[in-house]
Design a protein around this motif. Structure first.
Motif, PDB file in Angstrom:
ATOM      1  N   ALA A 107      55.752  -0.499  35.876  1.00 37.48           N
ATOM      2  CA  ALA A 107      56.137   1.060  35.949  1.00 37.48           C
ATOM      3  C   ALA A 107      55.368   1.694  36.954  1.00 37.48           C
ATOM      4  O   ALA A 107      53.959   1.620  36.846  1.00 37.48           O
ATOM      5  CB  ALA A 107      55.943   1.544  34.354  1.00 37.48           C
ATOM      6  N   ASP A 114      54.433   6.427  33.955  1.00 39.44           N
ATOM      7  CA  ASP A 114      54.795   6.367  32.781  1.00 39.44           C
ATOM      8  C   ASP A 114      56.218   6.868  32.885  1.00 39.44           C
ATOM      9  O   ASP A 114      56.642   7.748  33.783  1.00 39.44           O
ATOM     10  CB  ASP A 114      54.262   7.828  31.735  1.00 39.44           C
ATOM     11  CG  ASP A 114      52.570   7.300  31.452  1.00 39.44           C
ATOM     12  OD1 ASP A 114      52.155   6.118  31.917  1.00 39.44           O
ATOM     13  OD2 ASP A 114      51.970   7.873  30.928  1.00 39.44           O
ATOM     14  N   GLY A 115      56.890   6.376  31.905  1.00 41.34           N
ATOM     15  CA  GLY A 115      58.393   6.656  31.663  1.00 41.34           C
ATOM     16  C   GLY A 115      59.084   5.912  30.393  1.00 41.34           C
ATOM     17  O   GLY A 115      58.638   5.633  29.782  1.00 41.34           O
ATOM     18  N   VAL A 127      62.720   4.194  29.273  1.00 43.83           N
ATOM     19  CA  VAL A 127      63.695   3.274  29.658  1.00 43.83           C
ATOM     20  C   VAL A 127      64.981   3.942  29.527  1.00 43.83           C
ATOM     21  O   VAL A 127      65.417   4.299  28.519  1.00 43.83           O
ATOM     22  CB  VAL A 127      63.469   1.763  29.393  1.00 43.83           C
ATOM     23  CG1 VAL A 127      64.611   0.995  29.882  1.00 43.83           C
ATOM     24  CG2 VAL A 127      62.456   1.283  29.731  1.00 43.83           C
ATOM     25  N   THR A 128      65.891   4.133  30.462  1.00 40.20           N
ATOM     26  CA  THR A 128      67.290   4.774  30.164  1.00 40.20           C
ATOM     27  C   THR A 128      68.513   3.651  30.517  1.00 40.20           C
ATOM     28  O   THR A 128      69.547   3.742  30.136  1.00 40.20           O
ATOM     29  CB  THR A 128      67.477   6.088  30.904  1.00 40.20           C
ATOM     30  OG1 THR A 128      67.455   6.006  32.213  1.00 40.20           O
ATOM     31  CG2 THR A 128      66.580   7.031  30.506  1.00 40.20           C
ATOM     32  N   LEU A 150      64.064   4.465  34.914  1.00 36.97           N
ATOM     33  CA  LEU A 150      62.928   4.994  34.268  1.00 36.97           C
ATOM     34  C   LEU A 150      63.163   6.174  34.155  1.00 36.97           C
ATOM     35  O   LEU A 150      63.258   7.078  35.570  1.00 36.97           O
ATOM     36  CB  LEU A 150      61.662   4.494  34.735  1.00 36.97           C
ATOM     37  CG  LEU A 150      61.273   2.971  34.212  1.00 36.97           C
ATOM     38  CD1 LEU A 150      59.618   2.722  34.922  1.00 36.97           C
ATOM     39  CD2 LEU A 150      61.271   2.878  32.634  1.00 36.97           C
ATOM     40  N   ASP A 151      63.114   7.328  33.252  1.00 44.56           N
ATOM     41  CA  ASP A 151      62.951   8.448  33.329  1.00 44.56           C
ATOM     42  C   ASP A 151      61.557   9.095  33.341  1.00 44.56           C
ATOM     43  O   ASP A 151      60.876   8.800  32.522  1.00 44.56           O
ATOM     44  CB  ASP A 151      63.590   9.253  32.057  1.00 44.56           C
ATOM     45  CG  ASP A 151      63.588  10.739  32.080  1.00 44.56           C
ATOM     46  OD1 ASP A 151      63.349  11.248  32.984  1.00 44.56           O
ATOM     47  OD2 ASP A 151      63.944  11.255  31.030  1.00 44.56           O
ATOM     48  N   HIS A 152      60.979   9.875  34.503  1.00 43.71           N
ATOM     49  CA  HIS A 152      59.597  10.176  34.593  1.00 43.71           C
ATOM     50  C   HIS A 152      59.671  11.749  34.202  1.00 43.71           C
ATOM     51  O   HIS A 152      58.383  12.223  34.125  1.00 43.71           O
ATOM     52  CB  HIS A 152      59.256  10.146  36.119  1.00 43.71           C
ATOM     53  CG  HIS A 152      59.228   8.515  36.325  1.00 43.71           C
ATOM     54  ND1 HIS A 152      58.601   7.522  35.521  1.00 43.71           N
ATOM     55  CD2 HIS A 152      59.933   8.092  37.674  1.00 43.71           C
ATOM     56  CE1 HIS A 152      58.939   6.379  36.468  1.00 43.71           C
ATOM     57  NE2 HIS A 152      59.391   6.531  37.549  1.00 43.71           N
ATOM     58  N   THR A 167      59.340   3.504  25.737  1.00 45.73           N
ATOM     59  CA  THR A 167      58.380   4.385  26.410  1.00 45.73           C
ATOM     60  C   THR A 167      57.426   3.451  27.095  1.00 45.73           C
ATOM     61  O   THR A 167      56.687   2.698  26.372  1.00 45.73           O
ATOM     62  CB  THR A 167      57.537   5.310  25.550  1.00 45.73           C
ATOM     63  OG1 THR A 167      58.687   6.137  24.974  1.00 45.73           O
ATOM     64  CG2 THR A 167      56.783   6.229  26.270  1.00 45.73           C
ATOM     65  N   ILE A 225      57.704  -4.478  33.275  1.00 47.94           N
ATOM     66  CA  ILE A 225      58.782  -4.095  33.063  1.00 47.94           C
ATOM     67  C   ILE A 225      60.069  -5.160  33.129  1.00 47.94           C
ATOM     68  O   ILE A 225      61.064  -5.023  32.758  1.00 47.94           O
ATOM     69  CB  ILE A 225      59.258  -2.537  33.543  1.00 47.94           C
ATOM     70  CG1 ILE A 225      59.342  -2.690  34.982  1.00 47.94           C
ATOM     71  CG2 ILE A 225      58.367  -1.367  33.151  1.00 47.94           C
ATOM     72  CD1 ILE A 225      59.777  -1.347  35.640  1.00 47.94           C
TER      73      ILE A 225
END
Length: 282
Positions: free
Chosen positions: A195, A198-199, A201-202, A216-218, A239, A246
């Motif tokens: 990663a 940080d994010g 996972v969607t 990844l949503d940041h 998260t 990842i």
């Protein structure tokens, strides 16, 4: 990377592609509005900014989301107009406006031959799958959270050689295709992928074109997407922390060899990851 910030001096300036310091007009106010913007002032760039808490931010008259701390992000697509205007309005009505001049970019054209024809012009029987993939990707990038991990310094998600860059257009078996919207990092299958910040996972799914794809949503509508992976080591809903593995590099989907295609999105706007990171992944 360029940075411009508000200063109390009388020499307010216009932002350029290298970044410069800017301020409100001190002749009118000895307490200028403090605004900063960090990034490369160029087409394809993601810029991260800071405005006073409670202020309203607009880009070319369109509203820009700010979080509770006054942080905001703006992005400029591949062929964005070179002249942009950023405005910040305080709760008391005072407004700060500055013009931004973007650097125009020249993009490479790449020719790739020898691909299976079904990967250049997909057969009719997979059209439904491709449409479903597109819907699922859009859903995976639909969140708009207050996470601000994207204000951390990004790290390269994998080691390797840069084999493809943002904005280049590929001609596959003689057929012009959409421009490339990521940076490719070539390395052997199984190389770890981490990663970059940080994010959450969607998406972690196998898609027709991009193979094993992880999103990844940041936060604040900024997403990383990782294409052609060999395997995942996380699941949707996890998260993850910066530097956490990842998955691994692979050659799934439409790919001519093992590599990681890393992409950055601000909502639907596809941006260049190399505008938010420095150095080399090697």
């Amino acid at each position: 990377m360029g940075v411009f910030a508000a200063i109390p001096a009388a020499t307010a300036a216009v932002a350029t592609n290298e970044g410069t310091e800017i301020s409100s007009d001190p002749a009118q106010d000895q307490n200028p509005i403090e605004v900063s913007l960090n990034g490369k002032f160029t087409q394809g760039a993601l810029l991260r900014g800071q405005a006073p808490v409670g202020a309203t931010v607009t880009l070319n008259g369109e509203p820009v989301q700010t979080n509770k701390d006054g942080k905001f992000v703006v992005g400029f697509e591949r062929e964005a107009p070179l002249q942009q205007r950023l405005a910040v309005t305080l709760e008391n009505g005072k407004t700060w406006k500055r013009d931004i001049t973007l650097e125009k970019r020249e993009y490479n054209i790449q020719r790739i031959d020898g691909l299976e024809q079904k990967m250049v012009t997909p057969p009719a029987e997979v059209t439904a799958r491709i449409k479903r993939d597109n819907v699922n990707v859009a859903n995976a990038r639909s969140a708009n959270t207050d996470l601000d991990a994207l204000f951390t310094r990004f790290e390269w998600p994998a080691k390797g050689r840069i084999s493809g860059v943002y904005g280049s257009q590929r001609i596959l078996n003689g057929v012009p295709k959409w421009p490339h919207y990521g940076v490719d990092i070539a390395n052997k299958t199984g190389t770890p992928v981490y990663a970059p910040v940080d994010g959450v996972v969607t998406m972690a799914d196998d898609l027709y074109y991009s193979g094993n794809t992880l999103i990844l949503d940041h936060g604040m509508r900024v997403f990383s997407t990782f294409l052609h992976m060999d395997s995942f080591t996380v699941e949707v809903g996890d998260t993850v922390k910066q530097g956490q593995q990842i998955g691994t590099i692979g050659s799934t989907g439409r790919s001519t060899g093992p590599h990681l295609d890393w992409r950055i999105n601000l909502g639907k706007t596809r941006l260049d990851p190399q505008t938010i990171i420095s150095g080399s992944p090697e």
